[in-house]
Every structure is written in C-alpha cells, then in structure tokens.
Scaffold this motif. Structure first.
Motif, PDB file in Angstrom:
ATOM      1  N   THR A 229      -0.565   1.326  -2.242  1.00  0.00           N
ATOM      2  CA  THR A 229       0.378   1.923  -3.188  1.00  0.00           C
ATOM      3  C   THR A 229      -0.435   2.761  -4.170  1.00  0.00           C
ATOM      4  OG1 THR A 229       0.226   0.108  -4.810  1.00  0.00           O
ATOM      5  CG2 THR A 229       1.895  -0.112  -3.065  1.00  0.00           C
ATOM      6  N   ASN A 230       0.245   3.554  -4.930  1.00  0.00           N
ATOM      7  CA  ASN A 230      -0.399   4.294  -6.024  1.00  0.00           C
ATOM      8  C   ASN A 230       0.655   4.486  -7.116  1.00  0.00           C
ATOM      9  OD1 ASN A 230       1.143   6.679  -5.512  1.00  0.00           O
ATOM     10  ND2 ASN A 230      -0.310   7.322  -3.932  1.00  0.00           N
ATOM     11  N   PRO A 231       0.283   4.968  -8.292  1.00  0.00           N
ATOM     12  CA  PRO A 231       1.267   5.078  -9.376  1.00  0.00           C
ATOM     13  C   PRO A 231       2.467   5.952  -9.019  1.00  0.00           C
ATOM     14  CG  PRO A 231      -0.942   5.202 -10.270  1.00  0.00           C
ATOM     15  CD  PRO A 231      -1.092   5.240  -8.787  1.00  0.00           C
TER      16      PRO A 231
ATOM     17  N   ALA B 251       0.329   0.619   5.596  1.00  0.00           N
ATOM     18  CA  ALA B 251       1.546   1.374   5.267  1.00  0.00           C
ATOM     19  C   ALA B 251       1.412   1.926   3.857  1.00  0.00           C
ATOM     20  CB  ALA B 251       2.763   0.472   5.367  1.00  0.00           C
ATOM     21  N   ASP B 252       1.581   3.231   3.721  1.00  0.00           N
ATOM     22  CA  ASP B 252       1.446   3.888   2.419  1.00  0.00           C
ATOM     23  C   ASP B 252       2.838   3.951   1.777  1.00  0.00           C
ATOM     24  OD1 ASP B 252      -0.181   5.111   0.523  1.00  0.00           O
ATOM     25  OD2 ASP B 252       0.032   7.117   1.369  1.00  0.00           O
ATOM     26  N   THR B 253       3.303   2.809   1.309  1.00  0.00           N
ATOM     27  CA  THR B 253       4.672   2.717   0.789  1.00  0.00           C
ATOM     28  C   THR B 253       4.825   1.443  -0.032  1.00  0.00           C
ATOM     29  OG1 THR B 253       7.018   2.657   1.413  1.00  0.00           O
ATOM     30  CG2 THR B 253       5.518   1.464   2.845  1.00  0.00           C
TER      31      THR B 253
ATOM     32  N   ILE C  83      -8.041  -4.007  -5.427  1.00  0.00           N
ATOM     33  CA  ILE C  83      -7.869  -3.205  -6.644  1.00  0.00           C
ATOM     34  C   ILE C  83      -8.257  -1.767  -6.338  1.00  0.00           C
ATOM     35  CG2 ILE C  83      -8.592  -2.875  -9.046  1.00  0.00           C
ATOM     36  CD1 ILE C  83      -7.049  -5.476  -8.591  1.00  0.00           C
ATOM     37  N   LYS C  84      -7.326  -0.864  -6.671  1.00  0.00           N
ATOM     38  CA  LYS C  84      -7.593   0.557  -6.420  1.00  0.00           C
ATOM     39  C   LYS C  84      -8.070   1.205  -7.716  1.00  0.00           C
ATOM     40  CE  LYS C  84      -5.127   3.747  -3.409  1.00  0.00           C
ATOM     41  NZ  LYS C  84      -3.792   4.284  -3.156  1.00  0.00           N
ATOM     42  N   VAL C  85      -9.238   1.819  -7.640  1.00  0.00           N
ATOM     43  CA  VAL C  85      -9.775   2.511  -8.820  1.00  0.00           C
ATOM     44  C   VAL C  85     -10.068   3.958  -8.448  1.00  0.00           C
ATOM     45  CG1 VAL C  85     -10.821   0.408  -9.816  1.00  0.00           C
ATOM     46  CG2 VAL C  85     -12.193   1.875  -8.319  1.00  0.00           C
TER      47      VAL C  85
HETATM   48  C1  E4P Z   1      -3.236   6.250  -0.358  1.00  0.00           C
HETATM   49  O1  E4P Z   1      -3.933   5.378  -0.763  1.00  0.00           O
HETATM   50  C2  E4P Z   1      -2.911   7.449  -1.148  1.00  0.00           C
HETATM   51  O2  E4P Z   1      -2.451   7.078  -2.379  1.00  0.00           O
HETATM   52  C3  E4P Z   1      -1.935   8.320  -0.430  1.00  0.00           C
HETATM   53  O3  E4P Z   1      -2.249   8.343   0.951  1.00  0.00           O
HETATM   54  C4  E4P Z   1      -1.816   9.689  -1.019  1.00  0.00           C
HETATM   55  O4  E4P Z   1      -1.025  10.483  -0.187  1.00  0.00           O
HETATM   56  P1  E4P Z   1      -0.382  11.887  -0.659  1.00  0.00           P
HETATM   57  O5  E4P Z   1      -1.450  12.901  -0.735  1.00  0.00           O
HETATM   58  O6  E4P Z   1       0.626  12.194   0.413  1.00  0.00           O
HETATM   59  O7  E4P Z   1       0.260  11.613  -1.984  1.00  0.00           O
END
Ligand code: E4P
Length: 218
Positions: free
Chosen positions: A27-29, A5-7, A82-84
């Motif tokens: 997740t991402n910033p 889940a991208d949330t 860890i996401k880099v």
């Molecule tokens: C997942 O790891 C990414 O951060 C995400 O899928 C980016 O999606 P976006 O292009 O809709 O922001």
C-alpha cells in the motif's frame, strides 16, 4: 516470482488469495487515501487475510517522526513491512529497523545507485517504480536489469527486487524473465495474465464440439 497485490481493496485481496495469487500486499498513502478508510484498522484487516508481508508506509519525511510512525506500524502485526522513502532519513530508519529484525520496503527508487544504498541499509525489499520511469520516457525495465546485476555481484545482500509501478502484463513477464524476486501490481493487471485470444477461441471450439457428442461427464 512472488506476486504482491498493489491495493488496499479487501475484496480484491481475498479474491487473489483464493486463486493462489497472493504472496503479499503493498500500500502507499495514495492507495489509502483512495480507499477512504482509516489507515491502521485497514492495514490490520489486510494483515489478517494475507500470509505474506504487507507494506505500510510512513507518512512523515523527517527521521524522528518516521521512526516513531514505524514503531506504531510494526506493532500492528508480525507480517508488516515498513515502507520508507528512498531518502537519507528514510534509509537511516531502514538500517535501524532492519537491524532490529523488522522487514523494510524502500520505496520511490528510480536509480541503481539508490538501490545499492538500500541494500547496504539492510532493506528486505527495494521498490523500483518502472511505470513512472516509462511515463517520463526512461526504460523502467532497464533499471530492474541493472539492479539485478548489481545485487547478483554481492551475494551478501539479502534485498529482494520488488518491481513496482507496474502498468501492464509485459512489465510482469519481462521482470520475471530477468529473475526479479517480487512484483506488485494492481489486481486488474495481474488478472490480465490469464488472457489469450487463442485460449478463448480454442475453448469455444471445444465446447461446441463437445455439445455435438450429446454426452455428459457427470
Ligand atoms: C508500490 O509499492 C507502489 O506504491 C506502486 O506500485 C506505485 O504505483 P503507481 O506508479 O501506479 O502509483
């Protein structure tokens, strides 16, 4: 195919879990900023709910600071990935963490050459952003096909292709047809997979016909 889940929305994450659709979370910033919540407690809560890997991204871009941030983040829970970013410094951090047994998700991948470098750095996941490629008139799904061919040629690479930046159900279906290991999508897009007008129409007819029988199963 594993479904991530991208949330960072706790209710959405719990909901997907109840339906057996949660194999991990990314997740991402930007996602964290949108939540308006404190990063580390939020990731901790997500890790407690989620059985699979939870990607938490470093904020810095230089090697030294990314490495320090990664050390903080990986202490949050055992299921942290860890996401880099896919930069030279990012891949240096990836190599070190992977050698130490930490899962690393290399993000912001837009070419198969970049994906090759991530595999060589021992990444657990490579995240090609297909929606963002589509946005600039490149075929995002072609990148998935290319990466899968390359990785298949070298069975010694353990890196899983995590299709990211998914915008619609066809992105998921086409990636699954190619055998991508994982996809991450907003819960709204995942739930679109349930929909078919013939299912709705067929169900409405069955309900109406059943009512005519006047029977009850219970
Ligand atoms: C997942 O790891 C990414 O951060 C995400 O899928 C980016 O999606 P976006 O292009 O809709 O922001």
């Amino acid at each position: 195919m594993k479904f991530f889940a991208d949330t960072s929305d706790i209710n959405e994450i719990k909901d997907l879990k109840e339906y057996g659709l949660l194999d991990g979370v990314t997740t991402n910033p930007s996602i964290i900023a949108k939540s308006g919540k404190e990063f580390i407690p939020l990731i901790k809560e997500i890790c407690e709910i989620t059985d699979g890997p939870v990607s938490a991204e470093v904020a810095a871009t230089d090697y030294k600071t990314m490495r320090k941030e990664a050390d903080v983040l990986r202490n949050i829970a055992d299921n942290i990935a860890i996401k880099v970013p896919l930069t030279q410094d990012g891949l240096k951090v990836c190599k070190e963490l992977s050698d130490e047994g930490t899962l690393v998700n290399v993000t912001l991948c837009f070419s198969s050459g970049q994906a090759l470098l991530a595999a060589k750095a021992g990444a657990a996941f490579i995240s090609p952003f297909i929606g963002r490629l589509d946005d600039i008139c490149f075929q995002g799904l072609d990148l998935i096909a290319d990466i899968l061919i390359i990785y298949d040629n070298y069975p010694e690479y353990d890196t899983e292709v995590l299709v990211a930046s998914i915008r619609n159900p066809m992105h998921i279906i086409e990636s699954a047809k190619m055998g991508a290991h994982v996809m991450t999508a907003p819960p709204k897009v995942i739930k679109q997979l349930y929909n078919h007008p013939l299912t709705d129409k067929g169900l409405a007819a069955f309900v109406a016909d059943w009512e005519k029988t006047g029977q009850s199963i219970l």
